[in-house]
Design a protein around this motif. Structure first.
Motif, PDB file in Angstrom:
ATOM      1  N   ALA A  86      74.617  31.757  66.625  1.00  0.00           N
ATOM      2  CA  ALA A  86      75.867  32.429  66.985  1.00  0.00           C
ATOM      3  C   ALA A  86      76.174  33.542  65.987  1.00  0.00           C
ATOM      4  O   ALA A  86      76.567  34.649  66.374  1.00  0.00           O
ATOM      5  N   ALA A  87      75.986  33.252  64.710  1.00  0.00           N
ATOM      6  CA  ALA A  87      76.258  34.251  63.669  1.00  0.00           C
ATOM      7  C   ALA A  87      75.366  35.473  63.843  1.00  0.00           C
ATOM      8  O   ALA A  87      75.826  36.612  63.691  1.00  0.00           O
ATOM      9  N   ALA A  88      74.103  35.259  64.192  1.00  0.00           N
ATOM     10  CA  ALA A  88      73.187  36.388  64.404  1.00  0.00           C
ATOM     11  C   ALA A  88      73.627  37.222  65.607  1.00  0.00           C
ATOM     12  O   ALA A  88      73.619  38.454  65.553  1.00  0.00           O
ATOM     13  N   ALA A  89      74.031  36.556  66.678  1.00  0.00           N
ATOM     14  CA  ALA A  89      74.486  37.278  67.876  1.00  0.00           C
ATOM     15  C   ALA A  89      75.783  38.025  67.605  1.00  0.00           C
ATOM     16  O   ALA A  89      75.962  39.164  68.051  1.00  0.00           O
ATOM     17  N   ILE A  90      76.692  37.415  66.863  1.00  0.00           N
ATOM     18  CA  ILE A  90      77.964  38.060  66.512  1.00  0.00           C
ATOM     19  C   ILE A  90      77.703  39.286  65.654  1.00  0.00           C
ATOM     20  O   ILE A  90      78.283  40.355  65.878  1.00  0.00           O
TER      21      ILE A  90
END
Length: 153
Positions: A86-90
């Motif tokens: 999720a952090a990478a996508a955000i």
């Protein structure tokens, strides 16, 4: 062979000392040191490139990896920003929004900032609020329509 190694070592030391030596005697009078003046010219003012509103809208809305699609897919991930995927996508979504915003017309900046805000907060580790996200998306879409951007059906 030892003579050559000793000579090489001595030469290396001499060159090292010569390169470190000051070109002037440090004990000499400072008045004897020639003054050097440096002149600098002012750099020409850089004017940021601003693209047409419709170009910014096209950048935001079109393509397989459009910012609009990334925002739609990544917004639910804001609930779990500590998850690595999720952090990478955000982060990717925030960077895409920054890229769109870099050359956007100033009149679009407020809404683009509103769209980017929750993603920026997630990347910075701050409190995430998506309260104004949909409002900013709607206002940005209205600006694009007003500018004459033709949305794909």
């Amino acid at each position: 062979m030892r003579k050559f190694l000793a000579a090489t070592a001595a030469l290396s030391c001499a060159l090292l000392l010569a390169s470190c030596a000051s070109p002037t005697d440090p004990a000499s009078d400072d008045a004897a040191t020639p003054e050097t003046t440096t002149t600098t010219e002012a750099a020409p003012e850089v004017t940021p490139t601003v693209v047409a509103v419709t170009t910014t809208c096209n950048t935001f809305y079109s393509g397989e990896y459009s910012a609009e699609r990334l925002v739609a897919e990544t917004t639910p991930l804001l609930q779990t920003p500590e998850d690595e995927e999720a952090a990478a996508a955000i982060y990717t979504t925030r960077e895409r929004l920054v890229a769109v915003q870099n050359f956007a017309d100033p009149e679009l900046q407020e809404n683009l900032n509103g769209i980017k805000a929750p993603f920026e907060a997630a990347v910075q580790g701050e409190t995430i609020s998506t309260a104004g996200l949909q409002e900013s998306l709607d206002a940005f879409r209205a600006q694009c329509e007003e500018a004459g951007y033709a949305f794909a059906s």
